[in-house]
Design an enzyme around this catalytic site. Structure first.
Site, PDB file in Angstrom:
ATOM      1  N   HIS A 248       0.852  -1.204   0.000  1.00 35.64           N
ATOM      2  CA  HIS A 248       0.000   0.000   0.000  1.00 35.64           C
ATOM      3  C   HIS A 248       0.883   1.248   0.000  1.00 35.64           C
ATOM      4  O   HIS A 248       0.545   2.264  -0.609  1.00 35.64           O
ATOM      5  CB  HIS A 248      -0.885   0.043   1.256  1.00 35.64           C
ATOM      6  CG  HIS A 248      -1.874  -1.067   1.361  1.00 35.64           C
ATOM      7  ND1 HIS A 248      -1.755  -2.090   2.274  1.00 35.64           N
ATOM      8  CD2 HIS A 248      -3.011  -1.320   0.674  1.00 35.64           C
ATOM      9  CE1 HIS A 248      -2.772  -2.914   2.146  1.00 35.64           C
ATOM     10  NE2 HIS A 248      -3.551  -2.482   1.187  1.00 35.64           N
TER      11      HIS A 248
ATOM     12  N   GLN B 240     -18.085  -7.122  -0.320  1.00 36.40           N
ATOM     13  CA  GLN B 240     -17.235  -7.941  -1.187  1.00 36.40           C
ATOM     14  C   GLN B 240     -16.790  -9.247  -0.528  1.00 36.40           C
ATOM     15  O   GLN B 240     -15.981  -9.971  -1.085  1.00 36.40           O
ATOM     16  CB  GLN B 240     -16.039  -7.138  -1.715  1.00 36.40           C
ATOM     17  CG  GLN B 240     -15.007  -6.752  -0.679  1.00 36.40           C
ATOM     18  CD  GLN B 240     -13.977  -5.780  -1.262  1.00 36.40           C
ATOM     19  OE1 GLN B 240     -14.265  -4.604  -1.474  1.00 36.40           O
ATOM     20  NE2 GLN B 240     -12.769  -6.256  -1.537  1.00 36.40           N
TER      21      GLN B 240
ATOM     22  N   GLN C 168      -9.627  -7.218 -10.527  1.00 38.15           N
ATOM     23  CA  GLN C 168     -10.243  -6.025  -9.945  1.00 38.15           C
ATOM     24  C   GLN C 168      -9.863  -4.778 -10.751  1.00 38.15           C
ATOM     25  O   GLN C 168     -10.712  -3.943 -11.086  1.00 38.15           O
ATOM     26  CB  GLN C 168      -9.788  -5.888  -8.491  1.00 38.15           C
ATOM     27  CG  GLN C 168     -10.071  -4.540  -7.865  1.00 38.15           C
ATOM     28  CD  GLN C 168      -9.788  -4.521  -6.368  1.00 38.15           C
ATOM     29  OE1 GLN C 168     -10.547  -5.060  -5.587  1.00 38.15           O
ATOM     30  NE2 GLN C 168      -8.701  -3.898  -5.957  1.00 38.15           N
TER      31      GLN C 168
ATOM     32  N   ARG D  94      -3.524 -10.428   3.671  1.00 35.54           N
ATOM     33  CA  ARG D  94      -3.862 -11.806   4.072  1.00 35.54           C
ATOM     34  C   ARG D  94      -2.616 -12.651   4.357  1.00 35.54           C
ATOM     35  O   ARG D  94      -2.748 -13.745   4.914  1.00 35.54           O
ATOM     36  CB  ARG D  94      -4.738 -12.473   3.021  1.00 35.54           C
ATOM     37  CG  ARG D  94      -6.156 -11.910   3.010  1.00 35.54           C
ATOM     38  CD  ARG D  94      -7.127 -12.758   2.213  1.00 35.54           C
ATOM     39  NE  ARG D  94      -8.492 -12.350   2.424  1.00 35.54           N
ATOM     40  CZ  ARG D  94      -9.188 -11.525   1.615  1.00 35.54           C
ATOM     41  NH1 ARG D  94      -8.623 -11.043   0.536  1.00 35.54           N
ATOM     42  NH2 ARG D  94     -10.439 -11.206   1.897  1.00 35.54           N
TER      43      ARG D  94
HETATM   44  O1  PAF Z   1      -8.304  -3.944  -3.172  1.00 36.57           O
HETATM   45  C1  PAF Z   1      -8.916  -3.632  -2.125  1.00 36.57           C
HETATM   46  O2  PAF Z   1      -8.343  -3.428  -1.060  1.00 36.57           O
HETATM   47  C2  PAF Z   1     -10.420  -3.518  -2.164  1.00 36.57           C
HETATM   48  O3  PAF Z   1     -10.977  -4.443  -3.031  1.00 36.57           O
HETATM   49  C3  PAF Z   1     -10.927  -2.101  -2.495  1.00 36.57           C
HETATM   50  C4  PAF Z   1     -10.475  -1.663  -3.881  1.00 36.57           C
HETATM   51  C5  PAF Z   1     -10.393  -1.115  -1.460  1.00 36.57           C
HETATM   52  C6  PAF Z   1     -12.451  -2.036  -2.464  1.00 36.57           C
HETATM   53  O4  PAF Z   1     -12.951  -2.378  -1.213  1.00 36.57           O
END
Ligand code: PAF
Length: 268
Positions: free
Chosen positions: A32, A59, A150, A184
């Site tokens: 991140h 999700q 995604q 995770r």
């Molecule tokens: O990749 C993630 O952490 C999640 O899928 C996101 C994009 C923040 C959406 O909840």
């Protein structure tokens, strides 16, 4: 850095463009950090880098890890600040999932690969990402290439609904063993971490093979990972709107113990 906890406060704090959103579910790690760092390079000092932290219940499937998903909010504030964010925003579920929420349905591609194993997952991702875009009105949003499906789906949604917004991909950050960083990974035991490192090694070798899917599986079998633990290993042609990620990528999901790990690599 500002810490924001309500939509009203968020709206009052937002200034002029450019505004770069880094959407996350928290448990921030150096992967991140790289997203935030790239966001910072886009704005330099003129714009604003906003990190959102929301563990999105939409999700997660009924039997998934929503309640045990790591929540490390104090540490997240420190990490976001360290990598140069201007704002960290912790939306509440009440505010984000209010009556105004527009529920999006993923295109068919979202029912394949991850979507096949996690039905409804991408409906939840797209719904919340769209909601974050509505509230933050970013000029750019940053997504990691590790979650390739995604990224492809978010870009497709963005082209349709947010044509002025740039979705900026950031390459996967790995630990010294090659394992792709993921929140995770915290679930893995020390023995599982050793096995998990084989995924990236196998990807790199398989990418040089004319049949990368079979090669990847064989390489994992050779280190004791069973066929049943490989949810998929697929050669995926990049759609036109993701050609900056290469022509084709080998995309994999492997279960190590009870933890599903995703990774991918460019082919050719
Ligand atoms: O990749 C993630 O952490 C999640 O899928 C996101 C994009 C923040 C959406 O909840």
């Amino acid at each position: 850095m500002k810490v924001i906890q309500s939509i009203a406060q968020l709206k009052s704090e937002l200034s002029k463009l450019p505004r770069i959103l880094v959407p996350t579910m928290g448990a921030l790690h150096s992967g991140h950090g790289e997203l935030i760092r790239v966001a910072r390079t886009i704005t330099n000092t003129s714009g604003e880098v906003i990190v959102s932290v929301f563990v999105n219940p939409l999700q997660f499937g009924a039997n998934e890890d929503f309640s045990k998903y790591p929540r490390t909010y104090e540490q997240d504030i420190k990490t976001a600040q360290e990598y140069g964010a201007d704002v960290i925003w912790f939306p509440s579920a009440e505010e984000l999932l209010s009556d105004e929420l527009v529920r999006l349905i993923s295109p068919e591609f979202g029912n394949t690969l991850e979507g096949k194993f996690r039905p409804g997952h991408f409906d939840g991702v797209l719904t919340i990402v769209n909601r974050l875009f509505e509230l933050v009105q970013p000029t750019h949003a940053i997504f990691g290439v590790k979650d390739l499906q995604q990224l492809i789906l978010v870009r497709e949604m963005t082209i349709e609904k947010w044509p002025k917004l740039a979705i900026v991909p950031v390459e996967t950050i790995r630990d010294e063993s090659g394992l792709a960083l993921s929140s995770r990974n915290k679930y893995l035991s020390s023995t599982e971490l050793v096995l998990a490192a084989e995924i990236n090694k196998a990807l790199n070798r398989a990418a040089l093979n004319p049949d990368p899917e079979t090669s990847f599986k064989k390489l994992l079998f050779s280190v004791g990972i069973q066929e049943a633990a490989i949810d998929y290993a697929i050669r995926l042609k990049m759609p036109n709107h993701c050609e900056d990620l290469g022509k084709e990528r080998l995309v994999v999901a492997v279960r190590i113990g009870t933890t599903r790990l995703l990774d991918n690599i460019a082919l050719n």
